[in-house]
Enzyme design. Structure first.
Site, short mmCIF file in Angstrom:
data_model
loop_
_atom_site.label_atom_id
_atom_site.label_comp_id
_atom_site.label_asym_id
_atom_site.label_seq_id
_atom_site.Cartn_x
_atom_site.Cartn_y
_atom_site.Cartn_z
N LYS A 1 9.08 -34.40 90.37
CA LYS A 1 7.83 -35.39 90.22
C LYS A 1 8.32 -36.56 89.70
O LYS A 1 8.94 -36.74 88.46
CB LYS A 1 7.04 -34.78 88.91
CG LYS A 1 5.79 -35.62 89.03
CD LYS A 1 4.93 -35.66 87.81
CE LYS A 1 5.36 -36.57 86.74
NZ LYS A 1 5.33 -37.90 87.26
N GLU B 1 5.31 -42.05 88.11
CA GLU B 1 4.34 -42.56 88.96
C GLU B 1 4.30 -44.20 88.91
O GLU B 1 3.66 -44.52 89.77
CB GLU B 1 2.79 -42.12 88.49
CG GLU B 1 2.50 -42.64 87.00
CD GLU B 1 3.22 -41.66 86.00
OE1 GLU B 1 4.15 -41.16 86.03
OE2 GLU B 1 2.63 -41.80 84.66
N CYS C 1 17.72 -45.91 77.67
CA CYS C 1 17.68 -45.08 76.30
C CYS C 1 19.18 -45.21 75.89
O CYS C 1 19.23 -44.77 74.78
CB CYS C 1 17.46 -43.51 77.00
SG CYS C 1 18.97 -43.08 77.93
P1 NAD Z 1 7.43 -41.22 79.73
O1 NAD Z 1 7.33 -40.18 78.68
O2 NAD Z 1 6.05 -42.07 79.78
O3 NAD Z 1 7.24 -40.73 81.25
C1 NAD Z 1 8.19 -39.59 81.79
C2 NAD Z 1 7.37 -38.73 82.54
O4 NAD Z 1 6.61 -37.81 81.95
C3 NAD Z 1 6.89 -39.31 83.73
O5 NAD Z 1 6.99 -38.78 85.06
C4 NAD Z 1 5.32 -39.16 83.34
O6 NAD Z 1 4.49 -38.97 84.45
C5 NAD Z 1 5.22 -38.24 82.50
N1 NAD Z 1 4.45 -38.23 81.16
C6 NAD Z 1 4.31 -39.30 80.41
N2 NAD Z 1 3.40 -39.16 79.47
C7 NAD Z 1 3.23 -37.83 79.41
C8 NAD Z 1 2.51 -36.96 78.56
N3 NAD Z 1 1.82 -37.51 77.56
N4 NAD Z 1 2.52 -35.59 78.57
C9 NAD Z 1 3.01 -34.91 79.91
N5 NAD Z 1 3.78 -35.81 80.83
C10 NAD Z 1 3.80 -37.18 80.37
O7 NAD Z 1 8.87 -41.99 79.57
P2 NAD Z 1 9.09 -43.50 80.40
O8 NAD Z 1 7.97 -44.53 79.82
O9 NAD Z 1 8.72 -43.26 81.63
O10 NAD Z 1 10.38 -43.49 79.97
C11 NAD Z 1 10.83 -44.38 78.73
C12 NAD Z 1 11.27 -43.33 77.80
O11 NAD Z 1 12.18 -42.38 78.41
C13 NAD Z 1 12.04 -43.99 76.69
O12 NAD Z 1 11.62 -43.40 75.47
C14 NAD Z 1 13.43 -43.87 76.87
O13 NAD Z 1 14.24 -43.58 75.81
C15 NAD Z 1 13.56 -42.33 77.43
N6 NAD Z 1 14.60 -42.02 78.22
C16 NAD Z 1 15.60 -40.99 77.81
C17 NAD Z 1 16.68 -41.00 78.53
C18 NAD Z 1 17.82 -39.90 77.95
O14 NAD Z 1 18.45 -39.48 78.70
N7 NAD Z 1 17.84 -39.65 76.68
C19 NAD Z 1 17.13 -41.61 79.78
C20 NAD Z 1 15.98 -42.59 79.98
C21 NAD Z 1 14.84 -42.78 79.45
#
Ligand code: NAD
Length: 519
Positions: free
Chosen positions: A196, A199, A304
């Site tokens: 997935k 989006e 990140c």
């Molecule tokens: P996000 O958590 O909003 O989304 C990630 C995924 O989770 C998406 O596919 C989304 O559809 C789903 N999602 C979003 N909110 C959700 C919820 N409440 N419940 C269930 N699923 C949900 O993250 P983002 O904004 O796409 O990415 C940025 C974040 O990712 C930052 O916090 C960044 O630090 C982190 N990140 C971490 C790493 C790492 O390896 N540690 C790498 C890249 C990004």
């Protein structure tokens, strides 16, 4: 991308509440080897972050479609898990070549949907490609163990075997690299995979799926669904899914870890960060300032592993004006424009959030030394741009220090000594990455050993390990037992079977039942 998207009619609101029909490409689902139009009535718009124009739409897949996708994974698992490891390896050899051949096309899709500069988008693909290249070592990585002659005529050996259907839930900030941390590792081990993508940036993942099909991956070995919470809950709950790889925010990551684990699944959850760059006064000044600026503002800080916090020690505090000058020289522009250094943020909401976090700094007594909030980009007035921002006089109790800003904002703290800096870093709940800049080996060693962070750079600002190692974020940045890619990744996607066999010579046949525990 025309292969994986199609033009559809869509109603869009005009001024005064009138509606009209316009054509935007719709993102397909990838189910059982076919790119199919979703029957969903619930769709999300995809925007170009440099203009906020709607450039496509993505479905929230229906329950029926998600069930079809996971059933396809389950069916394909029966043959894929028995396919020879050499045959799987060959597919990934072809896949890495196809990614190389299509790197420009993939990068264009990333820039269009995510906003980062084209050069940075190529880096995004390249770092994922390296994981694919690493999967081609599967014949060594999946080796088991043997110990002959444990007792007379008895040998023990282990196999490393796939676990079943696995799933990946990806974030928006690395549309190529992070999906490529997931399904190639899972699939090369003999698992089938349900992905997935985010989006907000699904286009690149769809092209990656198409290229994998072209490389020879059989139908059903990779399925791609789209959506938000319902899709995530579906993945956490479906009993056929044995393992979940998640990368994204803490809010989602903690939730997925708990819900998936409760359902008996393996979960690895890479989450948010607040990475500190510690600058010793003996550091190579020129190098350090350039590295800090690149790592804080590259990808508009939406990494990140961005160095979002600097700790200047002793006389390094005097370098602040020069740091500001260098940050000022970066060019803010749409990612596809020549010379762009800093692209837009992903959404107007992200821009607003970053701007309000900068404002908390002002209100809580910090000093905004460089303010990117009112940056104007000619020709892209509607984009989500924030220019490089540096906040000085920051203390650890301030909101702009405590929150992950995820924008082009560097907060600067000052410390008297290395011990003070270590204390700050270790008191922060996150443990993703950190870097020390110094010419003193003893200081570097002390820092690396005493700091409780999973990935440490010594004069390396963004120490993301190459895939022969693993991505080892820790503490508040990670939940789970085994990390992404490298040996840890292989461990995550495999289970061990241990076989103990005894082939006795005929004259050693047991004369009576042995009822005591064998020793
Ligand atoms: P996000 O958590 O909003 O989304 C990630 C995924 O989770 C998406 O596919 C989304 O559809 C789903 N999602 C979003 N909110 C959700 C919820 N409440 N419940 C269930 N699923 C949900 O993250 P983002 O904004 O796409 O990415 C940025 C974040 O990712 C930052 O916090 C960044 O630090 C982190 N990140 C971490 C790493 C790492 O390896 N540690 C790498 C890249 C990004």
């Amino acid at each position: 991308s025309t292969l994986v998207r199609s033009l559809v009619k869509k109603r869009v609101p005009l001024q005064m509440g009138r509606m009209c029909y316009s054509s935007v490409p719709s993102t397909k689902l990838f189910i059982d080897g076919k790119f199919v139009e979703s029957k969903s009535s619930d769709w999300l718009d995809i925007h170009n972050p440099a203009t906020n124009e709607v450039i496509g739409r993505v479905p929230k897949a229906t329950q029926e479609e998600m069930l079809a996708a996971v059933d396809s994974c389950s069916q394909a698992y029966k043959t894929w898990s028995e396919t020879s490891v050499l045959a799987r390896q060959q597919i990934f050899f072809r896949y890495q070549q196809l990614i190389k051949d299509n790197i420009k096309e993939l990068a264009k899709l990333i820039t269009l949907e995510q906003g980062k500069t084209l050069a940075d988008a190529e880096g995004d693909v390249f770092r994922g490609l390296q994981v694919v290249e690493h999967t081609c070592s599967v014949t060594s990585l999946m080796l088991g163990e043997t110990l002959p002659s444990l007792t007379k005529d008895m040998d023990t050996y282990t196999y490393r075997l796939p676990i079943g259907v696995c799933a990946g839930i990806a974030p928006f900030n690395f549309p190529a690299m992070i999906p490529l941390w997931m399904f190639p590792m899972g699939m090369v081990c003999g698992n089938t995979y349900l992905l997935k993508p985010s989006e907000r940036v699904p286009g690149c993942a769809m092209l990656l799926a198409k290229l994998l099909q072209d490389a020879g991956a059989p139908d059903g070995t990779l399925n791609v669904i789209h959506g938000q919470h319902d899709a995530v809950n579906f993945i956490c709950d479906h009993p056929a899914i044995k393992a979940i790889s998640f990368v994204g925010s803490n809010q989602a990551g903690e939730y997925i870890y708990e819900r998936g684990s409760k359902n008996g699944k393996r979960v690895q959850s890479n989450m948010g960060a607040k990475n500190h760059g510690v600058v010793m006064p003996d550091a190579n000044k020129e190098n350090t300032l350039n590295q800090l600026v690149g790592a804080a503002f590259g990808a508009a800080g939406q990494r990140c592993m961005a160095l979002s916090t600097a700790i200047l020690i002793g006389e390094a505090r005097d370098w602040l004006p020069e740091l500001v000058e260098r940050a000022k020289s970066l060019r803010v522009n749409a990612g596809d424009q020549p010379g762009a250094d800093v692209g837009p943020l992903i959404s107007p909401q992200a821009k607003e959030r970053v701007n309000s976090l900068i404002q908390t700094g002002v209100e809580e007594g910090a000093k905004v030394l460089l303010d990117g909030r009112d940056v104007k980009v000619k020709g892209y007035e509607n984009g989500n741009f924030v220019g490089p921002t540096i906040i000085g006089n920051v203390t650890t109790d301030m909101t702009c220090y405590k929150e992950e800003i995820f924008g082009p904002v560097l907060v600067v703290l000052e410390a008297e000594s290395l011990d003070d800096a270590i204390e700050i870093v270790n008191s922060n709940p996150y443990g993703n990455g950190t870097a020390i800049f110094t010419t003193n080996g003893a200081a570097a060693r002390k820092y690396s050993h005493e700091v409780d962070v999973g990935q440490i750079g010594v004069n390396v600002p963004i120490p993301v390990p190459l895939p022969m190692f693993s991505f080892t974020g820790s503490r508040g940045s990670f939940r789970g037992d085994t990390n992404f890619y490298g040996k840890q990744g292989i461990q995550f996607y495999t289970q061990i079977k241990t076989i103990t066999s005894q082939w006795k010579a005929e004259d050693a046949t047991l004369k009576s039942p042995a009822v005591t525990m064998p020793t």
